[in-house]
Design a protein around this motif. Sequence first.
Motif, PDB file in Angstrom:
ATOM      1  N   ARG A  12       0.837  -1.208   0.000  1.00 47.75           N
ATOM      2  CA  ARG A  12       0.000   0.000   0.000  1.00 47.75           C
ATOM      3  C   ARG A  12       0.871   1.256   0.000  1.00 47.75           C
ATOM      4  NH1 ARG A  12      -4.591  -0.039   4.191  1.00 47.75           N
ATOM      5  NH2 ARG A  12      -2.778  -0.237   5.507  1.00 47.75           N
ATOM      6  N   HIS A  19      -1.603   5.489  -6.781  1.00 47.36           N
ATOM      7  CA  HIS A  19      -3.043   5.588  -6.513  1.00 47.36           C
ATOM      8  C   HIS A  19      -3.512   7.030  -6.678  1.00 47.36           C
ATOM      9  CE1 HIS A  19      -6.760   5.935  -4.193  1.00 47.36           C
ATOM     10  NE2 HIS A  19      -6.987   4.709  -4.608  1.00 47.36           N
ATOM     11  N   GLU A  23      -6.452   8.424  -9.079  1.00 46.56           N
ATOM     12  CA  GLU A  23      -7.632   9.026  -8.461  1.00 46.56           C
ATOM     13  C   GLU A  23      -7.873  10.442  -8.956  1.00 46.56           C
ATOM     14  OE1 GLU A  23      -8.984   9.805  -3.831  1.00 46.56           O
ATOM     15  OE2 GLU A  23      -7.020   9.006  -4.291  1.00 46.56           O
ATOM     16  N   MET A  28     -11.579  10.970 -14.367  1.00 47.34           N
ATOM     17  CA  MET A  28     -12.216  10.428 -13.155  1.00 47.34           C
ATOM     18  C   MET A  28     -12.665  11.542 -12.227  1.00 47.34           C
ATOM     19  SD  MET A  28     -12.919   7.439 -12.166  1.00 47.34           S
ATOM     20  CE  MET A  28     -14.232   7.395 -10.987  1.00 47.34           C
ATOM     21  N   TYR A 127      -5.518  -7.797  -6.985  1.00 47.61           N
ATOM     22  CA  TYR A 127      -5.494  -6.845  -5.865  1.00 47.61           C
ATOM     23  C   TYR A 127      -5.851  -5.432  -6.353  1.00 47.61           C
ATOM     24  CZ  TYR A 127      -3.160  -3.322  -2.956  1.00 47.61           C
ATOM     25  OH  TYR A 127      -2.874  -2.183  -2.237  1.00 47.61           O
ATOM     26  N   THR A 128      -5.198  -4.967  -7.406  1.00 45.41           N
ATOM     27  CA  THR A 128      -5.365  -3.562  -7.817  1.00 45.41           C
ATOM     28  C   THR A 128      -6.813  -3.263  -8.179  1.00 45.41           C
ATOM     29  OG1 THR A 128      -3.127  -3.642  -8.704  1.00 45.41           O
ATOM     30  CG2 THR A 128      -4.451  -1.736  -9.307  1.00 45.41           C
ATOM     31  N   ARG A 129      -7.461  -4.191  -8.847  1.00 47.50           N
ATOM     32  CA  ARG A 129      -8.855  -3.926  -9.222  1.00 47.50           C
ATOM     33  C   ARG A 129      -9.809  -4.180  -8.052  1.00 47.50           C
ATOM     34  NH1 ARG A 129     -10.232  -0.317 -12.658  1.00 47.50           N
ATOM     35  NH2 ARG A 129     -11.931  -0.719 -11.222  1.00 47.50           N
ATOM     36  N   GLY A 132      -9.519  -2.083  -4.917  1.00 43.54           N
ATOM     37  CA  GLY A 132      -9.958  -0.734  -5.279  1.00 43.54           C
ATOM     38  C   GLY A 132     -11.484  -0.656  -5.361  1.00 43.54           C
ATOM     39  N   SER A 135     -12.952  -0.435  -2.088  1.00 44.06           N
ATOM     40  CA  SER A 135     -12.549   0.752  -1.308  1.00 44.06           C
ATOM     41  C   SER A 135     -13.187   1.980  -1.939  1.00 44.06           C
ATOM     42  CB  SER A 135     -11.017   0.880  -1.308  1.00 44.06           C
ATOM     43  OG  SER A 135     -10.406  -0.280  -0.828  1.00 44.06           O
ATOM     44  N   GLY A 136     -12.389   2.710  -2.724  1.00 46.61           N
ATOM     45  CA  GLY A 136     -12.914   3.902  -3.396  1.00 46.61           C
ATOM     46  C   GLY A 136     -14.107   3.570  -4.282  1.00 46.61           C
ATOM     47  N   LYS A 170     -11.479  -6.941   3.149  1.00 44.03           N
ATOM     48  CA  LYS A 170     -10.161  -6.404   2.768  1.00 44.03           C
ATOM     49  C   LYS A 170      -9.095  -6.795   3.797  1.00 44.03           C
ATOM     50  CE  LYS A 170     -11.558  -2.147   2.155  1.00 44.03           C
ATOM     51  NZ  LYS A 170     -11.413  -0.699   1.965  1.00 44.03           N
ATOM     52  N   ARG A 174      -5.764  -8.870   2.947  1.00 39.05           N
ATOM     53  CA  ARG A 174      -4.396  -8.427   3.286  1.00 39.05           C
ATOM     54  C   ARG A 174      -3.664  -9.516   4.063  1.00 39.05           C
ATOM     55  NH1 ARG A 174      -7.104  -3.451   4.778  1.00 39.05           N
ATOM     56  NH2 ARG A 174      -7.069  -2.066   2.963  1.00 39.05           N
ATOM     57  N   TYR A 198      -1.655   0.075 -11.928  1.00 38.48           N
ATOM     58  CA  TYR A 198      -2.114   1.452 -11.706  1.00 38.48           C
ATOM     59  C   TYR A 198      -1.874   2.302 -12.948  1.00 38.48           C
ATOM     60  CZ  TYR A 198      -3.305   1.412  -6.723  1.00 38.48           C
ATOM     61  OH  TYR A 198      -3.918   1.200  -5.525  1.00 38.48           O
ATOM     62  N   ASN A 201      -4.491   1.821 -15.439  1.00 37.84           N
ATOM     63  CA  ASN A 201      -5.742   2.486 -15.067  1.00 37.84           C
ATOM     64  C   ASN A 201      -5.672   3.985 -15.315  1.00 37.84           C
ATOM     65  OD1 ASN A 201      -7.872   0.591 -13.784  1.00 37.84           O
ATOM     66  ND2 ASN A 201      -5.893  -0.202 -13.083  1.00 37.84           N
TER      67      ASN A 201
HETATM   68  C1  HEM Z   1     -12.143   8.563  -7.802  1.00 35.92           C
HETATM   69  C2  HEM Z   1     -11.293   7.606  -7.790  1.00 35.92           C
HETATM   70  C3  HEM Z   1     -10.839   6.891  -6.528  1.00 35.92           C
HETATM   71  C4  HEM Z   1     -11.121   7.161  -5.221  1.00 35.92           C
HETATM   72  C5  HEM Z   1     -11.993   8.270  -4.644  1.00 35.92           C
HETATM   73  C6  HEM Z   1     -10.441   6.161  -4.425  1.00 35.92           C
HETATM   74  C7  HEM Z   1     -10.458   6.093  -3.059  1.00 35.92           C
HETATM   75  C8  HEM Z   1      -9.851   5.144  -2.287  1.00 35.92           C
HETATM   76  C9  HEM Z   1      -9.821   5.116  -0.845  1.00 35.92           C
HETATM   77  C10 HEM Z   1     -10.498   6.148   0.059  1.00 35.92           C
HETATM   78  C11 HEM Z   1      -9.126   4.031  -0.465  1.00 35.92           C
HETATM   79  C12 HEM Z   1      -8.782   3.631   0.968  1.00 35.92           C
HETATM   80  C13 HEM Z   1      -9.833   2.736   1.575  1.00 35.92           C
HETATM   81  C14 HEM Z   1      -9.367   2.042   2.845  1.00 35.92           C
HETATM   82  O1  HEM Z   1      -8.376   2.449   3.464  1.00 35.92           O
HETATM   83  O2  HEM Z   1      -9.998   1.062   3.191  1.00 35.92           O
HETATM   84  C15 HEM Z   1      -8.727   3.353  -1.665  1.00 35.92           C
HETATM   85  C16 HEM Z   1      -8.011   2.192  -1.689  1.00 35.92           C
HETATM   86  C17 HEM Z   1      -7.639   1.540  -2.837  1.00 35.92           C
HETATM   87  N1  HEM Z   1      -7.833   1.970  -4.128  1.00 35.92           N
HETATM   88 FE1  HEM Z   1      -8.741   3.633  -4.700  1.00 35.92          FE
HETATM   89  N2  HEM Z   1      -9.782   5.305  -5.263  1.00 35.92           N
HETATM   90  C18 HEM Z   1      -9.998   5.718  -6.558  1.00 35.92           C
HETATM   91  C19 HEM Z   1      -9.500   5.162  -7.701  1.00 35.92           C
HETATM   92  C20 HEM Z   1      -8.781   3.989  -7.744  1.00 35.92           C
HETATM   93  C21 HEM Z   1      -8.303   3.362  -8.952  1.00 35.92           C
HETATM   94  C22 HEM Z   1      -8.514   3.882 -10.375  1.00 35.92           C
HETATM   95  C23 HEM Z   1      -7.654   2.231  -8.569  1.00 35.92           C
HETATM   96  C24 HEM Z   1      -6.981   1.205  -9.430  1.00 35.92           C
HETATM   97  C25 HEM Z   1      -7.663   0.475 -10.255  1.00 35.92           C
HETATM   98  C26 HEM Z   1      -7.744   2.130  -7.116  1.00 35.92           C
HETATM   99  C27 HEM Z   1      -7.234   1.103  -6.354  1.00 35.92           C
HETATM  100  C28 HEM Z   1      -7.261   1.051  -4.976  1.00 35.92           C
HETATM  101  C29 HEM Z   1      -6.692  -0.039  -4.197  1.00 35.92           C
HETATM  102  C30 HEM Z   1      -5.993  -1.268  -4.728  1.00 35.92           C
HETATM  103  C31 HEM Z   1      -6.932   0.261  -2.855  1.00 35.92           C
HETATM  104  C32 HEM Z   1      -6.567  -0.577  -1.633  1.00 35.92           C
HETATM  105  C33 HEM Z   1      -5.232  -0.192  -1.058  1.00 35.92           C
HETATM  106  C34 HEM Z   1      -4.912  -1.112   0.109  1.00 35.92           C
HETATM  107  O3  HEM Z   1      -5.558  -0.986   1.118  1.00 35.92           O
HETATM  108  O4  HEM Z   1      -4.004  -1.948  -0.027  1.00 35.92           O
HETATM  109  N3  HEM Z   1      -8.422   3.223  -6.657  1.00 35.92           N
HETATM  110  N4  HEM Z   1      -9.168   4.054  -2.762  1.00 35.92           N
END
Ligand code: HEM
Length: 217
Positions: A12, A19, A23, A28, A127-129, A132, A135-136, A170, A174, A198, A201
């Motif tokens: 992470r 990331h 984002e 987006m 994982y990446t998809r 994600g 989460s987001g 999640k 992990r 990433y 994406n």
């Molecule tokens: C508007 C776009 C996005 C927003 C608002 C967003 C927001 C977030 C947030 C808030 C988290 C943390 C959640 C947590 O701690 O439980 C997160 C985690 C993550 N996001 Fe995004 N995200 C966005 C786009 C993306 C994209 C495009 C990808 C890749 C395809 C992605 C992949 C991930 C991954 C893999 C995690 C998990 C990280 C981990 O805990 O190991 N996100 N995202």
Amino acid sequence: MPEPIPFSTALRERSTAAHSSSETSGFMSDLMQGEGSREDYVALVAQHWFIYAALESAAEAMRQDPVAAAFITDRLTRLPALEADLEFLIGPDWRDRIESLPTTQRYVDRIDAVGATWPGGFVAHHYTRYLGDLSGGQFIGKVMARRFGFETNGIGFYVFDDIADPAAFKDAYREQLDAAPWDEAEKARVIDEVLLAYRFNTELFEDLARAKAEAAA
Ligand code: HEM
């Protein structure tokens, strides 16, 4: 001796900057800030279809692998939801009306290649998809629903009916990452593959912005 950093934490931390680039990509952030159109959203869903078709067909093959199999579950499967969304958003002939953008094609080719040969690389894409999406993605789905007036139809992709508690899911995921029997060199390769995922994406958002500008010209 200090405790070593768990692999999931290192992953992470190493991917935080990648990331942020994804984002904050213009396409987006426009969608999230209400400046993107329904058409933009549909264009993104269509690209997801190609990506998840590749990811989920790789998952079928990787079920045979003892390390990758620990990550694979039908509870994550997105393709049926994406197809229902596309049918709702485009119509019954959706399949004839979508095509993959150049970055999507490169992303799919890469998933096909590692999905056939390299469990750690497959897990990197998985994982990446999916993490994600859990989460987001949960937030994105709610924003799209509000913005375009969807209830469930159209945003089924973001609704994981079989995962009641995404945070707990999640955490368990992990733990699986931390339990994978990878040495330091393999862990470094997996992290690099996540960074590549990433990049795909982010570049996909750039392709989508370009396609939109060309259509408007
Ligand atoms: C508007 C776009 C996005 C927003 C608002 C967003 C927001 C977030 C947030 C808030 C988290 C943390 C959640 C947590 O701690 O439980 C997160 C985690 C993550 N996001 Fe995004 N995200 C966005 C786009 C993306 C994209 C495009 C990808 C890749 C395809 C992605 C992949 C991930 C991954 C893999 C995690 C998990 C990280 C981990 O805990 O190991 N996100 N995202």
